[in-house]
Design an enzyme around this catalytic site. Structure first.
Site, short mmCIF file in Angstrom:
data_model
loop_
_atom_site.label_atom_id
_atom_site.label_comp_id
_atom_site.label_asym_id
_atom_site.label_seq_id
_atom_site.Cartn_x
_atom_site.Cartn_y
_atom_site.Cartn_z
N ASP A 73 -34.57 -50.76 -15.84
CA ASP A 73 -34.57 -51.84 -17.10
C ASP A 73 -35.18 -53.72 -16.71
OD1 ASP A 73 -34.54 -52.16 -19.17
OD2 ASP A 73 -31.76 -51.99 -19.27
N ASN B 56 -37.49 -44.00 -26.39
CA ASN B 56 -38.74 -44.73 -25.67
C ASN B 56 -39.27 -44.42 -26.88
OD1 ASN B 56 -38.46 -44.80 -22.28
ND2 ASN B 56 -37.00 -46.09 -23.61
C1 FPP Z 1 -37.53 -50.45 -19.39
O1 FPP Z 1 -38.12 -51.83 -19.24
C2 FPP Z 1 -38.49 -49.86 -18.33
C3 FPP Z 1 -38.95 -48.76 -19.07
C4 FPP Z 1 -38.39 -47.87 -20.15
C5 FPP Z 1 -40.48 -47.71 -18.54
C6 FPP Z 1 -39.81 -47.91 -16.87
C7 FPP Z 1 -41.55 -47.93 -16.44
C8 FPP Z 1 -42.27 -48.52 -15.86
C9 FPP Z 1 -41.85 -49.18 -14.40
C10 FPP Z 1 -43.80 -48.96 -15.06
C11 FPP Z 1 -44.69 -46.93 -15.45
C12 FPP Z 1 -43.75 -46.22 -14.29
C13 FPP Z 1 -43.95 -44.96 -13.92
C14 FPP Z 1 -43.46 -43.79 -12.91
C15 FPP Z 1 -45.89 -45.26 -13.79
P1 FPP Z 1 -37.58 -52.60 -20.80
O2 FPP Z 1 -38.77 -52.70 -21.66
O3 FPP Z 1 -36.46 -51.09 -21.64
O4 FPP Z 1 -36.99 -53.77 -20.49
P2 FPP Z 1 -36.32 -54.70 -21.46
O5 FPP Z 1 -34.52 -53.99 -21.51
O6 FPP Z 1 -35.94 -56.02 -20.79
O7 FPP Z 1 -36.64 -55.13 -23.23
#
Ligand code: FPP
Length: 247
Positions: free
Chosen positions: A21, A69
Site C-alpha cells: 500500500d 480496485n
Molecule cells: C496500493 O497503493 C497498491 C495497489 C492497488 C496496487 C499494487 C500494484 C503494484 C505494486 C504494481 C504492480 C504489481 C505487480 C505484481 C506487477 P495505492 O494506490 O492504494 O496507494 P495509496 O493508498 O497511497 O493511494
C-alpha cells in the site's frame, strides 16, 4: 552484524503475505501521477521477491489488485493491468533464475483477456519450479472467495456428494483459491494503514500482523529483514499458554 545475518533460518515464516500500500501517496508527495507510483512499486515487488527467495521463504503472496480496485479511475486500472503484463514478460527471467513458481488467486476471469493469457502462460512456464511459490492476488476479495466456497460446498451437499456433518475446516480450505497454500504466518502492510482490506480473512486466523509506515515504492530488502526479525521475537501461542509451549 547486518540485519539479514541476524535472521534465524530455522524460524522463518513459511508463508508471508503482503498488502502493498502507498503507491498513490508516494507519487502525490513528489507531485507525480499515481500511475508513476504503481510503476515504482514494481521495483519493490522485484526486490522483495528476490529477498524472499534468498531467505528460503517457501510462499510469498502479494495483494496486487483487489475486487474493490475495479472502482478506481479507468486510466489507473488500465495502467495497473498494463504493468501486470509488462512485469510478467520482464520478470519471467527472475522467476527462472530463482526457481520460483508463479501462482494466482482471485477471479481471474475478470481480468482483461491479454492480462489473463499472459498470466496463465507464465504460470504454465514456471509450474515445475520448486524453490518458492509466488502468488499474486488479482481481482481478489476474501468475502467473494468465501461466498464461492460456500456455493460450491452447498452444490455438493445438494448432489449428495458430501453430507453437512462431514463439513470441517479442511473441507473449507480445499475449496478456497488458496487450497494449495499453507496458512499465512506473517502479514505485512505498508504505508501506515492498519487494516486487512478483505485480504485472506480465513487464512490469517493465526498470522502475526506487522504494520510499517514505509510507502510501498520505498520498501527494500532491509525493511523486510526488520519485519522478519520482529516476527522472530514474537511468541506464537495458537491459543496455548507460554508454559505449555515450553514443554
Ligand atoms: C496500493 O497503493 C497498491 C495497489 C492497488 C496496487 C499494487 C500494484 C503494484 C505494486 C504494481 C504492480 C504489481 C505487480 C505484481 C506487477 P495505492 O494506490 O492504494 O496507494 P495509496 O493508498 O497511497 O493511494
Amino acid at each position: 552484524m547486518s540485519l539479514q545475518a541476524q535472521i534465524d533460518p530455522n524460524k522463518l515464516p513459511q508463508h508471508l503475505a503482503v498488502i502493498m500500500d502507498g503507491n498513490g501517496r508516494w507519487a502525490k508527495k513528489q507531485g507525480l501521477f499515481r500511475t508513476i507510483g504503481h510503476e515504482s512499486g514494481t521495483k519493490a515487488v522485484r526486490e522483495i521477491v528476490e529477498a524472499c527467495a534468498e531467505l528460503n521463504i517457501s510462499y510469498l503472496t502479494l495483494y496486487a489488485f483487489s475486487t474493490e480496485n475495479w472502482n478506481r479511475p479507468r486510466l489507473e486500472v488500465e495502467t495497473l493491468m498494463k504493468l501486470l503484463v509488462s512485469s510478467l514478460k520482464k520478470e519471467i527471467k527472475t522467476l527462472r533464475d530463482n526457481n520460483i513458481k508463479l501462482n494466482a488467486i482471485g477471479n481471474l476471469d475478470a481480468l482483461p483477456k491479454k492480462a489473463k493469457s499472459e498470466l496463465l502462460d507464465v504460470i504454465d512456464k514456471t509450474k515445475d519450479h520448486t524453490h518458492m511459490t509466488l502468488t499474486l492476488a488479482l481481482s481478489y476479495g476474501s468475502r467473494e472467495e468465501l461466498v464461492k466456497t460456500i456455493q460450491e460446498i452447498s452444490h455438493k451437499v445438494k448432489n449428495k456428494l458430501i453430507s453437512p456433518i462431514e463439513i470441517d475446516e479442511a473441507t473449507i480450505n480445499n475449496h478456497l483459491y488458496t487450497r494449495d497454500l499453507p496458512d499465512v504466518d506473517l502479514l505485512i502492510r505498508t504505508s501506515g494503514e492498519q487494516r486487512i482490506s478483505n485480504f485472506l480473512l480465513w487464512q490469517i486466523a493465526y498470522a502475526e500482523l506487522y504494520f510499517t509506515e514505509t510507502l510501498w515504492p520505498d520498501y527494500r530488502k532491509n525493511h523486510l529483514f526488520e519485519a522478519i526479525l520482529n516476527y522472530q521475537n514474537r511468541e506464537r501461542r495458537f491459543g496455548k499458554t507460554s508454559e505449555q509451549l515450553e514443554q
